[in-house]
Design an enzyme around this catalytic site. Structure first.
Site: not given
Ligand code: NI
Length: 172
Positions: A89, A131-132, A135
Site C-alpha cells: 500500500c 484495495h481502493e 480505502h
Molecule cells: Ni493502499
C-alpha cells in the site's frame, strides 16, 4: 501537474469513511488529475482520494496501460471465488503481504462529468479495485488478512528489491 503528498498510516483520514461526491465540476476533474499525477509519480497501480488527504469517494487505477477512474463506486456483482495475492500500500511504504481477493467484480459509479458508468474487471485489476474501494471505507489491506497471512507480512528493504517484485504485486 500536481503531485500530492501521499498520506501514511496513522493519519485519521485513512480510517474515515469517505463522502459521496455530489458535484461534478472543475474541482472534481482537478481531484482526478491530481490522483493520476500522484499515482504515476509514486509509481503504483491504484490510488484513492483519502490517500491524498481528500475524504471523497474517488479512485483511479493504472493497470497494463489501462487508466481508469470511477467516482462513488459500488460493487454490484462479485464472484464467490477468491485468490491469494501479494499487496503493498502506498500509504504503508515498504511493507507487503498476502491477501485474499475475489476474482471478478462489476462496479457501478460515475465518471468525472457525473455520467453513470459500469466497470467489469477480473484478476489483478479486480484486486486493485477492491484495495481502493476499501480505502474509501477506511479499510486497510492488512485488515483483510487472516492471522496466518498477517505472519507473512514482510518489509522490502531496498528500492532494487522492490522493483524486482513489482510484477507480481499490487501497490495501491
Ligand atoms: Ni493502499
Amino acid at each position: 501537474m500536481t503531485v500530492r503528498r501521499i498520506v501514511t498510516l496513522g493519519e485519521p483520514v485513512l480510517r474515515r469513511p469517505a463522502k459521496k461526491i455530489h458535484r461534478f465540476d472543475y474541482s472534481t476533474q482537478q481531484l482526478v488529475d491530481d490522483l493520476f499525477d500522484t499515482l504515476r509519480a509514486a509509481p503504483g497501480s491504484g490510488l484513492a482520494a483519502p490517500q491524498i488527504g481528500v475524504s471523497l469517494r474517488a479512485l483511479v487505477t493504472i493497470y497494463e496501460e489501462n487508466e481508469r477512474v470511477i467516482l462513488n463506486p459500488e460493487i454490484v456483482e462479485i464472484s464467490e471465488e477468491q485468490e491469494e495475492g501479494e499487496e503493498g500500500c502506498l500509504s504503508v511504504p515498504g511493507w507487503y503481504g498476502p491477501v485474499n481477493r475475489k476474482l471478478s467484480l462489476t462496479i457501478r459509479g460515475r465518471n468525472p462529468k457525473g455520467k453513470p458508468i459500469k466497470i467489469k474487471t477480473d484478476g489483478w485489476e479486480a484486486r486493485i479495485f477492491q484495495h481502493e474501494i476499501d480505502h474509501l471505507d477506511g479499510i486497510m489491506y492488512t485488515d483483510r488478512m487472516t492471522d496466518e497471512q498477517r505472519r507473512r507480512v514482510h518489509k522490502v528493504e531496498s528500492k532494487d528489491e522492490e522493483e524486482e517484485l513489482e510484477d507480481e504485486q499490487v501497490i495501491a
